[in-house]
Design a protein around this motif. Structure first.
Motif, PDB file in Angstrom:
ATOM      1  N   ARG A 255     -46.873 -18.690  -1.515  1.00  0.00           N
ATOM      2  CA  ARG A 255     -46.374 -19.712  -0.588  1.00  0.00           C
ATOM      3  C   ARG A 255     -45.022 -20.262  -1.041  1.00  0.00           C
ATOM      4  NH1 ARG A 255     -48.718 -22.581   3.470  1.00  0.00           N
ATOM      5  NH2 ARG A 255     -47.681 -24.543   4.014  1.00  0.00           N
ATOM      6  N   SER A 256     -44.844 -20.432  -2.340  1.00  0.00           N
ATOM      7  CA  SER A 256     -43.577 -20.977  -2.830  1.00  0.00           C
ATOM      8  C   SER A 256     -42.454 -19.950  -2.793  1.00  0.00           C
ATOM      9  CB  SER A 256     -43.752 -21.484  -4.261  1.00  0.00           C
ATOM     10  OG  SER A 256     -44.134 -20.429  -5.131  1.00  0.00           O
ATOM     11  N   LEU A 257     -42.801 -18.667  -2.619  1.00  0.00           N
ATOM     12  CA  LEU A 257     -41.758 -17.632  -2.581  1.00  0.00           C
ATOM     13  C   LEU A 257     -40.834 -17.812  -1.378  1.00  0.00           C
ATOM     14  CD1 LEU A 257     -40.842 -15.041  -4.069  1.00  0.00           C
ATOM     15  CD2 LEU A 257     -42.282 -13.747  -2.503  1.00  0.00           C
ATOM     16  N   ASP A 258     -41.397 -18.287  -0.261  1.00  0.00           N
ATOM     17  CA  ASP A 258     -40.569 -18.503   0.935  1.00  0.00           C
ATOM     18  C   ASP A 258     -39.621 -19.677   0.778  1.00  0.00           C
ATOM     19  OD1 ASP A 258     -41.928 -16.410   2.137  1.00  0.00           O
ATOM     20  OD2 ASP A 258     -43.447 -17.729   3.031  1.00  0.00           O
ATOM     21  N   HIS A 259     -39.918 -20.569  -0.156  1.00  0.00           N
ATOM     22  CA  HIS A 259     -39.087 -21.756  -0.355  1.00  0.00           C
ATOM     23  C   HIS A 259     -38.475 -21.757  -1.753  1.00  0.00           C
ATOM     24  CE1 HIS A 259     -41.326 -23.077   3.197  1.00  0.00           C
ATOM     25  NE2 HIS A 259     -42.435 -22.796   2.531  1.00  0.00           N
ATOM     26  N   MET A 260     -38.230 -20.560  -2.288  1.00  0.00           N
ATOM     27  CA  MET A 260     -37.791 -20.461  -3.670  1.00  0.00           C
ATOM     28  C   MET A 260     -36.443 -21.140  -3.889  1.00  0.00           C
ATOM     29  SD  MET A 260     -37.407 -16.995  -5.950  1.00  0.00           S
ATOM     30  CE  MET A 260     -36.256 -16.283  -4.744  1.00  0.00           C
TER      31      MET A 260
END
Length: 299
Positions: A255-260
């Motif tokens: 999930r955090s990969l999209d908002h890295m």
């Protein structure tokens, strides 16, 4: 030993477990890994007490809040918040149940089933043992994650499916390692002597063979636990494992990969916890294996 007052003291040799602990404790790296893993397990057990918030609480006024040491951070959210305003520290603490607790359960279930079947296969001969050996050789050529992906794809992504998949993947590994270890020990002189003395097969297995394959089982346990943790995290990262909003570390990383670029700190804590946990388990297992082998050589 006799003292000057004529009193005799009996010398009591330390137990094998105490000697293994002394050998293990002599290495500071293994001791550090042991205490680090103990802290992680304790944090997992005390997550409802240590976590400042519920893992699903959303604070809409502090979305993408940086950690407390950042100039824009706040002390009430030590590691910041994610894209929905949820406290990252609370989610990581509760996520330890999914990323460490459930792999532990799956590993011990697989160890019990695999060790039982492997011991039976190692003591048996003929077509049954040969067929099982060739079947395991074929199964073990397939990567564990691929097998888990196939099982999850058939039954659908969920926590129960992941647990079943990981357990089924680990069982052949235990069967193979225990079968080979028992088969090797079966040809040793002390096993042959016990058989000639009329000892039953179960007695030979429990009291003669198993104490001498402890190091093999310990190594396989640590290897299987590391595999289970990484496979559950990988399935969660791919969206085929534990589903959101469950705070599993692999799911949090995905999930955090999209908002890295907007929220890079949301990847730091779950990724670091995953790395430290697997590293501690591998170091602990390797040094415990060496300590057991050293004790076996001395005895």
């Amino acid at each position: 030993m006799k003292t000057k007052h004529g009193i005799y003291y009996q010398f009591k040799a330390p137990s094998p477990l105490l000697m293994i602990w002394r050998e293990f404790h002599a290495n500071p790296i293994s001791v550090a890994a042991y205490y680090l893993l103990a802290v992680i397990v304790l944090a997992m057990l005390l997550a409802p007490i240590l976590a400042p918030y519920s893992p699903e609480w959303q604070f809409t006024d502090v979305i993408y809040l940086p950690p407390a040491w950042h100039p824009e951070g706040e002390m009430r959210f030590v590691f910041g918040t994610d894209d929905l305003g949820r406290d990252i520290l609370s989610r990581v603490l509760y996520g330890a149940w999914y990323s460490l607790g459930y792999p532990l359960i799956a590993t011990f279930i697989a160890a019990f089933i695999g060790t039982t079947i492997g011991a039976w296969a190692g003591m048996s001969r003929g077509v049954q043992s040969s067929t099982l050996t060739h079947f395991l050789d074929v199964v073990l050529t397939i990567p564990s994650l691929l097998l888990a992906l196939v099982i999850v794809a058939i039954f659908g992504p969920s926590l129960h499916t992941v647990m079943i998949a990981i357990t089924l993947v680990l069982i052949p590994q235990f069967i193979h390692s225990v079968q080979n270890a028992v088969y090797t020990q079966r040809a040793k002189e002390y096993v042959i002597a016990a058989r000639l003395n009329g000892c039953s097969r179960s007695y030979i297995l429990r009291r003669v063979i198993f104490p001498n394959i402890t190091s093999v089982i310990v190594v396989q346990l640590t290897f299987a636990l590391s595999t289970a943790i990484l496979d559950i995290a990988a399935l969660g990262f791919l969206g085929l494992g534990v589903q959101s909003p469950a705070p599993e570390w692999g799911t949090m990383l995905a999930r955090s990969l999209d908002h890295m670029y907007l929220n890079p700190w949301s990847m730091l804590l779950p990724g670091l916890m995953l790395f430290v946990t697997v590293l501690s388990i591998n170091i602990l297992g390797d040094n415990l294996h060496r300590a057991i082998q050293q004790q076996e050589r001395l005895s």
